[in-house]
Design a protein around this motif. Structure first.
Motif, PDB file in Angstrom:
ATOM      1  N   TRP A  33      37.944  36.820  30.276  1.00 51.28           N
ATOM      2  CA  TRP A  33      37.260  37.754  29.376  1.00 51.28           C
ATOM      3  C   TRP A  33      38.002  37.913  28.054  1.00 51.28           C
ATOM      4  O   TRP A  33      37.390  38.176  27.022  1.00 51.28           O
ATOM      5  CB  TRP A  33      37.078  39.109  30.052  1.00 51.28           C
ATOM      6  N   GLU A  36      36.527  35.471  25.833  1.00 50.77           N
ATOM      7  CA  GLU A  36      35.115  35.669  25.526  1.00 50.77           C
ATOM      8  C   GLU A  36      34.822  36.910  24.685  1.00 50.77           C
ATOM      9  O   GLU A  36      33.820  36.955  23.983  1.00 50.77           O
ATOM     10  CB  GLU A  36      34.303  35.744  26.827  1.00 50.77           C
ATOM     11  N   LEU A  67      28.177  43.363  32.856  1.00 45.37           N
ATOM     12  CA  LEU A  67      27.981  42.086  33.543  1.00 45.37           C
ATOM     13  C   LEU A  67      27.534  42.261  34.986  1.00 45.37           C
ATOM     14  O   LEU A  67      26.565  41.630  35.421  1.00 45.37           O
ATOM     15  CB  LEU A  67      29.269  41.265  33.500  1.00 45.37           C
ATOM     16  N   TYR A  68      28.212  43.097  35.734  1.00 47.26           N
ATOM     17  CA  TYR A  68      27.972  43.185  37.175  1.00 47.26           C
ATOM     18  C   TYR A  68      26.893  44.188  37.557  1.00 47.26           C
ATOM     19  O   TYR A  68      26.133  43.953  38.487  1.00 47.26           O
ATOM     20  CB  TYR A  68      29.257  43.551  37.916  1.00 47.26           C
ATOM     21  N   GLY A  71      23.559  43.476  34.721  1.00 43.22           N
ATOM     22  CA  GLY A  71      23.034  42.123  34.761  1.00 43.22           C
ATOM     23  C   GLY A  71      23.021  41.370  33.441  1.00 43.22           C
ATOM     24  O   GLY A  71      22.280  40.399  33.294  1.00 43.22           O
ATOM     25  N   PHE A  72      23.839  41.771  32.486  1.00 38.85           N
ATOM     26  CA  PHE A  72      23.914  41.055  31.217  1.00 38.85           C
ATOM     27  C   PHE A  72      24.612  39.712  31.422  1.00 38.85           C
ATOM     28  O   PHE A  72      25.448  39.561  32.318  1.00 38.85           O
ATOM     29  CB  PHE A  72      24.725  41.862  30.191  1.00 38.85           C
ATOM     30  N   THR A  73      24.287  38.755  30.558  1.00 40.61           N
ATOM     31  CA  THR A  73      25.073  37.524  30.493  1.00 40.61           C
ATOM     32  C   THR A  73      26.298  37.829  29.643  1.00 40.61           C
ATOM     33  O   THR A  73      26.371  38.877  28.994  1.00 40.61           O
ATOM     34  CB  THR A  73      24.268  36.390  29.832  1.00 40.61           C
ATOM     35  N   ILE A  74      27.238  36.905  29.599  1.00 42.42           N
ATOM     36  CA  ILE A  74      28.437  37.144  28.787  1.00 42.42           C
ATOM     37  C   ILE A  74      28.065  37.276  27.320  1.00 42.42           C
ATOM     38  O   ILE A  74      28.531  38.182  26.633  1.00 42.42           O
ATOM     39  CB  ILE A  74      29.484  36.043  29.015  1.00 42.42           C
ATOM     40  N   SER A  75      27.189  36.401  26.828  1.00 47.50           N
ATOM     41  CA  SER A  75      26.799  36.516  25.411  1.00 47.50           C
ATOM     42  C   SER A  75      26.000  37.792  25.170  1.00 47.50           C
ATOM     43  O   SER A  75      26.151  38.435  24.124  1.00 47.50           O
ATOM     44  CB  SER A  75      26.011  35.287  24.962  1.00 47.50           C
ATOM     45  N   GLY A  76      25.176  38.189  26.133  1.00 46.81           N
ATOM     46  CA  GLY A  76      24.441  39.444  25.999  1.00 46.81           C
ATOM     47  C   GLY A  76      25.363  40.646  25.990  1.00 46.81           C
ATOM     48  O   GLY A  76      25.183  41.581  25.206  1.00 46.81           O
ATOM     49  N   ARG A  78      28.509  40.576  25.071  1.00 49.83           N
ATOM     50  CA  ARG A  78      29.247  40.497  23.803  1.00 49.83           C
ATOM     51  C   ARG A  78      28.415  41.106  22.674  1.00 49.83           C
ATOM     52  O   ARG A  78      28.924  41.896  21.868  1.00 49.83           O
ATOM     53  CB  ARG A  78      29.569  39.029  23.499  1.00 49.83           C
TER      54      ARG A  78
END
Length: 158
Positions: A33, A36, A67-68, A71-76, A78
């Motif tokens: 992380w 990222e 994230l967990y 349910g976001f993606t890493i780019s979402g 960010r």
């Protein structure tokens, strides 16, 4: 968000192992992380040992939630953190401080008496004792709305 996570102790610096336990995330995930999320920059000391500060622990918890839990993606995640800006972390710190204050107040509060008020005593309505709170919105709260709500709650407790 952090319902089952332990309280953050009042320390200045935390090792990666401590942050891992406080946030429920493995150390290798924290190191990933760091690559990222530009906001996550722990201090590196002797031998490249990482030392996280309180605001970074709160940021890790926020990232974990995005994230967990959400349910976001890493780019979402960010992008979401960029939208919220640095004020979001201050709001999280206020929330953590409020949670700790509530826990201390509950621990120090004397037990309530088993008997209630006398039947002829008139009690004021609860709404008469409370200052007006901001109207709830359908979407997530902005950092300013969250801060206003927390300050209103703090005023009630103070």
């Amino acid at each position: 968000m952090e319902n089952n996570l332990p309280a953050i102790p009042p320390k200045r610096y935390f090792t990666i192992g401590e942050v891992s336990e406080l946030c429920g995330v493995k150390p290798h995930v924290l190191r990933y992380w760091e690559q990222e999320f530009a906001q996550l920059r722990p201090v590196k000391r002797r031998g490249n040992r990482r030392y996280y500060q309180r605001h970074e622990v709160l940021l890790v918890r926020r990232i974990r939630d995005l994230l967990y839990e959400q349910g976001f993606t890493i780019s979402g995640a960010r992008n979401r953190l960029a939208e919220l800006g640095p004020g979001a972390i201050r709001a999280l710190e206020d929330e953590q401080d409020l949670d700790e204050a509530l826990a201390l107040a509950e621990a120090a509060a004397p037990p309530l008496a088993a008997a209630g008020p006398e039947p002829d005593e008139a009690l004021p309505s609860p709404s008469a004792l409370l200052p007006p709170l901001p109207e709830p919105s359908d979407g997530p709260l902005t950092p300013q709305q969250l801060r206003a709500e927390l300050l209103a709650i703090r005023a009630l407790l103070g």
